[in-house]
Every structure is written in C-alpha cells, then in structure tokens.
Design an enzyme around this catalytic site. Structure first.
Site, PDB file in Angstrom:
ATOM      1  N   GLU A  39       1.118   0.105   4.436  1.00 18.45           N
ATOM      2  CA  GLU A  39       2.636   0.778   4.690  1.00 18.45           C
ATOM      3  C   GLU A  39       2.365   2.267   4.680  1.00 18.45           C
ATOM      4  O   GLU A  39       1.439   2.864   4.292  1.00 18.45           O
ATOM      5  CB  GLU A  39       3.577   0.517   3.476  1.00 18.45           C
ATOM      6  CG  GLU A  39       4.810   1.304   3.195  1.00 18.45           C
ATOM      7  CD  GLU A  39       5.385   1.078   1.983  1.00 18.45           C
ATOM      8  OE1 GLU A  39       6.597   1.380   1.761  1.00 18.45           O
ATOM      9  OE2 GLU A  39       4.691   0.961   0.885  1.00 18.45           O
ATOM     10  N   LYS A 106      11.878  -2.403   6.426  1.00 17.81           N
ATOM     11  CA  LYS A 106      11.962  -2.884   4.988  1.00 17.81           C
ATOM     12  C   LYS A 106      13.464  -2.767   4.503  1.00 17.81           C
ATOM     13  O   LYS A 106      14.399  -2.123   4.428  1.00 17.81           O
ATOM     14  CB  LYS A 106      11.187  -1.691   4.029  1.00 17.81           C
ATOM     15  CG  LYS A 106      10.997  -2.071   2.574  1.00 17.81           C
ATOM     16  CD  LYS A 106      10.308  -0.541   2.120  1.00 17.81           C
ATOM     17  CE  LYS A 106       9.804  -0.946   0.554  1.00 17.81           C
ATOM     18  NZ  LYS A 106       9.212   0.117   0.253  1.00 17.81           N
ATOM     19  N   CYS A 142       5.587  -3.721   0.696  1.00 19.66           N
ATOM     20  CA  CYS A 142       5.621  -3.308  -0.504  1.00 19.66           C
ATOM     21  C   CYS A 142       6.571  -3.940  -1.750  1.00 19.66           C
ATOM     22  O   CYS A 142       6.607  -4.900  -2.221  1.00 19.66           O
ATOM     23  CB  CYS A 142       6.027  -1.598  -0.594  1.00 19.66           C
ATOM     24  SG  CYS A 142       5.277  -0.534  -2.056  1.00 19.66           S
TER      25      CYS A 142
END
Length: 259
Positions: A39, A106, A142
C-alpha cells in the site's frame, strides 16, 4: 503454477525514488509472473499525500506500467489519486504487457487506534477482482483485512487468490493482528493469500511480515521485518485439493446467514 513475488520495499516520500525501488525489485525476481508491492507505494503516508496524489494516467502509474512491461511481470501496487479535497487510496493492477487492468479504491478507512485516515482519504465503494499472471486476484488494502465480508464478496466474484497490500500501523500486538487476520482470511475462504506490507518506519507505519499463505492457512513464506524480495508459487491444484477435504464454501447457508 503462478510465481508470485512479495516485494517488501521501503517507501520514500519521493515517488521517483519509489519507482526506482519497484524496478529494482522486479529485476531481483526475473521469473515472477506477478509481483505485489505495498500500500502507498507512491509515497509515504501523511498530509503530503494530498500534494503528491496523481490521476491514474499520471507519471507514477505510467512508470509502473513501463516497469511491468519491461520486466514482463504483472504487478499490484498502491497509489493515491485525487478525490476532491481528499484522495483515494488506490491499488492498481497492471498486467505483464503494461496495461492497467483494474483499480481498487480502499473501502474501509483506518479511523482506529487514534488514526483518522478519513480526514485525508475518501472511501471507495466496490470490490475488485483482477486477472493477473494467470490468476483471478481479489484486491484488499490494509484495514480492509479486518472485514471478512469483503473477502467473501471477492470469493463470490470468482477470486482465486487474495492480494492484500498494506502499510500496517505498528503498536502493541498489531503485528499479531496482521498475521492472524491474513491467515484467517486464507483459512475461512480456503484461498491462497498474498499479503505484502511495508517494512517498519520510524514514523510507526509498517510491520513487515509479508506473507504467502496457502488455502489451509500454512505460511509458505514470511519475510520478517526487513526490506526484501521473495518469490513463491501458487498452485491452483492445491486449492482444489483443500476444498475437496474442507468444502466450507459449499456449506454456506446463504438463505439463513445472508453471507
């Protein structure tokens, strides 16, 4: 077999330096079919992401596409793209010909443990599966790892492996959360899982521990805390064998649980 390289590279504030690190990692794994980077490969987290964010047709993604094409290796990496007053935290999927085949923004933002990612980042709204290196890869970023419903949505879209990219925040027991959750997503979905993070930085981002996990939750590779590059193999036949022994996906009672 798909040869997958875990690229646990240190991330600088300067995107040009990070692009060189990507090229170096690809050069270190010339036989890879797919290379997975962390990321925020574009630049380190912080308010600077607002100034350094680029559209998907900007120089950083263009550089990633060139690097993939030159190496003949598909790749996944994290970038930031403008989204009004904020940015999207975006995973780009680029094939071995250098074509941008997918972008995942995300969904779940890290407003936890005292952090407020949502102050800088706008959430995405759609799960994404990309075809890379002979695999259908479900993209996870994440904090998304804490939400098993996203992984299940990717399964239902036909994912054959998960790629988790992260700059996992450090702190008490946080490294154990990372390893446990990555293994859990692999086990509960009988799914090959590629989990790649940044090595630790002095600012607290990154724990390292990039992992290749098989569909029974066995850790095939664990890079530990230091920067490094390692290649492993994903065998689709292994997943098929595991699912014959442990057909938990077939045993879902969607009419009862809804998921």
């Amino acid at each position: 077999m798909t040869r997958v390289t875990l690229c646990q590279i240190s991330i600088d504030h300067d995107p040009k330096n990070n692009l060189e690190s990507v090229r170096d990692a690809l050069a270190a794994a010339p036989q890879a079919d797919l290379a997975v980077f962390p990321e925020a490969t574009l630049t380190r987290f912080g308010r600077g992401i607002l100034d350094r964010a680029e559209p998907l047709d900007g120089p950083f993604v263009h550089g990633l596409r060139e690097a993939a094409r030159d190496a003949g290796t598909a790749l996944i990496a994290g970038t930031f793209e403008p989204a009004g007053a904020r940015v999207h935290n975006t995973a780009v999927a680029i094939d071995a010909n250098g074509e941008l085949v997918a972008a995942y923004r995300k969904i779940h933002l890290f407003d936890s443990f005292g952090a407020r990612e949502s102050e800088l980042v706008a959430p995405g709204d759609a799960p994404v599966v990309a075809e890379l290196g002979g695999l259908r890869v479900g993209l996870i970023t994440c904090y998304d790892l804490r939400f098993p419903e996203l992984a299940r949505a990717l399964v239902d879209q036909g994912a054959e492996a998960f790629a988790v990219i992260a700059a996992w925040a450090g702190g008490p027991f946080k490294e154990e959360h990372w390893v446990t959750l990555a293994r859990a997503r692999a086990i509960e979905n009988t799914m090959w899982t590629i989990a790649v993070g940044q090595p630790p930085h002095e600012d607290g981002w990154g724990v390292g521990r990039s992992l290749l996990i098989d569909p029974l939750g066995v850790t095939v590779h664990d890079l530990g805390p230091a920067a490094g590059v390692r290649t492993g193999k994903i065998d689709k036949a292994r997943a098929e064998s595991v699912r014959k022994t442990l057909p938990s996906l077939e045993h879902r009672r969607l009419g009862v649980t809804g998921s």
